[in-house]
Write an enzyme that holds these catalytic residues in place. Sequence first.
Site, PDB file in Angstrom:
ATOM      1  N   VAL A 103      34.676 -22.347 -19.897  1.00 31.41           N
ATOM      2  CA  VAL A 103      34.325 -21.550 -18.714  1.00 31.41           C
ATOM      3  C   VAL A 103      35.548 -21.355 -17.820  1.00 31.41           C
ATOM      4  CG1 VAL A 103      31.903 -22.322 -18.757  1.00 31.41           C
ATOM      5  CG2 VAL A 103      33.573 -23.632 -17.430  1.00 31.41           C
ATOM      6  N   HIS A 119      29.223 -19.893 -22.684  1.00 21.34           N
ATOM      7  CA  HIS A 119      28.610 -20.800 -21.700  1.00 21.34           C
ATOM      8  C   HIS A 119      28.875 -20.350 -20.262  1.00 21.34           C
ATOM      9  CE1 HIS A 119      28.506 -24.229 -24.926  1.00 21.34           C
ATOM     10  NE2 HIS A 119      27.519 -23.372 -25.043  1.00 21.34           N
ATOM     11  N   CYS A 130      19.519 -15.783  -2.783  1.00 19.98           N
ATOM     12  CA  CYS A 130      19.573 -14.314  -2.709  1.00 19.98           C
ATOM     13  C   CYS A 130      20.319 -13.678  -3.872  1.00 19.98           C
ATOM     14  CB  CYS A 130      20.184 -13.861  -1.376  1.00 19.98           C
ATOM     15  SG  CYS A 130      21.982 -14.097  -1.293  1.00 19.98           S
ATOM     16  N   THR A 188      36.934 -27.348 -31.050  1.00 18.37           N
ATOM     17  CA  THR A 188      35.534 -27.643 -30.702  1.00 18.37           C
ATOM     18  C   THR A 188      34.988 -28.731 -31.615  1.00 18.37           C
ATOM     19  OG1 THR A 188      33.265 -26.788 -30.535  1.00 18.37           O
ATOM     20  CG2 THR A 188      34.711 -25.657 -32.103  1.00 18.37           C
TER      21      THR A 188
HETATM   22  N1  APR Z   1      43.933 -29.055 -29.727  1.00 19.92           N
HETATM   23  C1  APR Z   1      42.830 -28.768 -30.471  1.00 19.92           C
HETATM   24  N2  APR Z   1      41.711 -29.504 -30.448  1.00 19.92           N
HETATM   25  C2  APR Z   1      41.690 -30.588 -29.654  1.00 19.92           C
HETATM   26  C3  APR Z   1      42.795 -30.960 -28.858  1.00 19.92           C
HETATM   27  C4  APR Z   1      43.963 -30.142 -28.912  1.00 19.92           C
HETATM   28  N3  APR Z   1      45.061 -30.405 -28.197  1.00 19.92           N
HETATM   29  N4  APR Z   1      42.462 -32.082 -28.164  1.00 19.92           N
HETATM   30  C5  APR Z   1      41.199 -32.393 -28.528  1.00 19.92           C
HETATM   31  N5  APR Z   1      40.718 -31.509 -29.424  1.00 19.92           N
HETATM   32  C6  APR Z   1      39.392 -31.425 -30.073  1.00 19.92           C
HETATM   33  C7  APR Z   1      38.645 -32.734 -30.204  1.00 19.92           C
HETATM   34  O1  APR Z   1      39.008 -33.410 -31.404  1.00 19.92           O
HETATM   35  C8  APR Z   1      37.185 -32.255 -30.242  1.00 19.92           C
HETATM   36  O2  APR Z   1      36.770 -31.962 -31.566  1.00 19.92           O
HETATM   37  O3  APR Z   1      38.598 -30.617 -29.240  1.00 19.92           O
HETATM   38  C9  APR Z   1      37.223 -30.953 -29.440  1.00 19.92           C
HETATM   39  C10 APR Z   1      36.556 -31.051 -28.076  1.00 19.92           C
HETATM   40  O4  APR Z   1      35.191 -31.271 -28.240  1.00 19.92           O
HETATM   41  P1  APR Z   1      34.156 -31.234 -27.027  1.00 19.92           P
HETATM   42  O5  APR Z   1      34.711 -32.014 -25.899  1.00 19.92           O
HETATM   43  O6  APR Z   1      32.834 -31.638 -27.561  1.00 19.92           O
HETATM   44  O7  APR Z   1      34.202 -29.705 -26.555  1.00 19.92           O
HETATM   45  P2  APR Z   1      33.315 -28.471 -27.045  1.00 19.92           P
HETATM   46  O8  APR Z   1      33.151 -28.478 -28.526  1.00 19.92           O
HETATM   47  O9  APR Z   1      33.884 -27.276 -26.418  1.00 19.92           O
HETATM   48  O10 APR Z   1      31.915 -28.804 -26.368  1.00 19.92           O
HETATM   49  C11 APR Z   1      30.890 -27.877 -26.439  1.00 19.92           C
HETATM   50  O11 APR Z   1      29.584 -29.101 -24.869  1.00 19.92           O
HETATM   51  O12 APR Z   1      29.438 -30.380 -22.933  1.00 19.92           O
HETATM   52  C12 APR Z   1      29.247 -29.132 -23.497  1.00 19.92           C
HETATM   53  O13 APR Z   1      29.071 -27.087 -22.395  1.00 19.92           O
HETATM   54  C13 APR Z   1      30.030 -28.023 -22.819  1.00 19.92           C
HETATM   55  O14 APR Z   1      31.025 -26.046 -23.806  1.00 19.92           O
HETATM   56  C14 APR Z   1      30.881 -27.449 -23.927  1.00 19.92           C
HETATM   57  C15 APR Z   1      30.097 -27.835 -25.168  1.00 19.92           C
END
Ligand code: APR
Length: 248
Positions: A103, A119, A130, A188
């Site tokens: 976001v 999201h 409002c 992700t």
């Molecule tokens: N480069 C690439 N990936 C990375 C890095 C990096 N420098 N650092 C960490 N990661 C990876 C981690 O290994 C993990 O798999 O990014 C991922 C982050 O995962 P989450 O924190 O679960 O994030 P996300 O998948 O976006 O979460 C989804 O969950 O809490 C909700 O709404 C929130 O949009 C979010 C959703």
Amino acid sequence: MNELIKKAAKDIAGARSVVALTGAGISVDSGIPPFRGKGGVWEKIDPDYADIDRFMRDPADVWNVLIKDMKELIDRATPNDGHKGLATLEELGKLHTVITQNVDGLHQMAGNKDVIEFHGSFAWQRCMACEKKCKTSDIDLSEIPPRCECGGIYRPEVIFFGEMIPHDALFRSREIASQCDVMLVVGTSAIVHPAAIMPVVAKQSGAKIIEINPERTPLTGNTSDYLIMGKAGQVMNGIIDELKRLNG
Ligand code: APR
């Protein structure tokens, strides 16, 4: 990793339409922590704070514990090489759309034109009474929760747990996922649905799925064709260099 970077550049060069699905990991090098894993937000804060019921029960508490800090981190953040790499891929005419769970607006700041904010967006607040919208940067935080002129409480235009994904974002993402021939899944954990469904939709429609992540995810070894284990910025830099070399 170098061999996989070359392979990814080749797959992208040969693709008609590339789509990226991104998550919190791509913004880690911009100073925004992920949600899960080491140093993640949910290590310090109960994930219940991101639930709409909790916000409705006690908006001041959620503003104080979660939203105020998010605002500070996002205010300071600028795109890193991961975002910039995806913007370059769009410039090169390769990347069609970024579907992001983030976001923070960093993809748009990096220059990507077609970004689906799955999201929602932290750039805007909406008055719950409002419906008036206000830029987050213009919000007065001297009183928590911040209030609109009408007295209503502002909430960020993001999707809390327990809320529906906007129909347009969901519909378009599914459509685009089913039409691409390469999907880059960057930073992700791929466990939050329905976003995590998009690589499955793409795979079932014949696309190649390339993951970029320092860790394995539930997609690794089944939905994804291969995982390039590394940070988004480093890996994207490698892919762009190799693509430029291939293009002469
Ligand atoms: N480069 C690439 N990936 C990375 C890095 C990096 N420098 N650092 C960490 N990661 C990876 C981690 O290994 C993990 O798999 O990014 C991922 C982050 O995962 P989450 O924190 O679960 O994030 P996300 O998948 O976006 O979460 C989804 O969950 O809490 C909700 O709404 C929130 O949009 C979010 C959703």
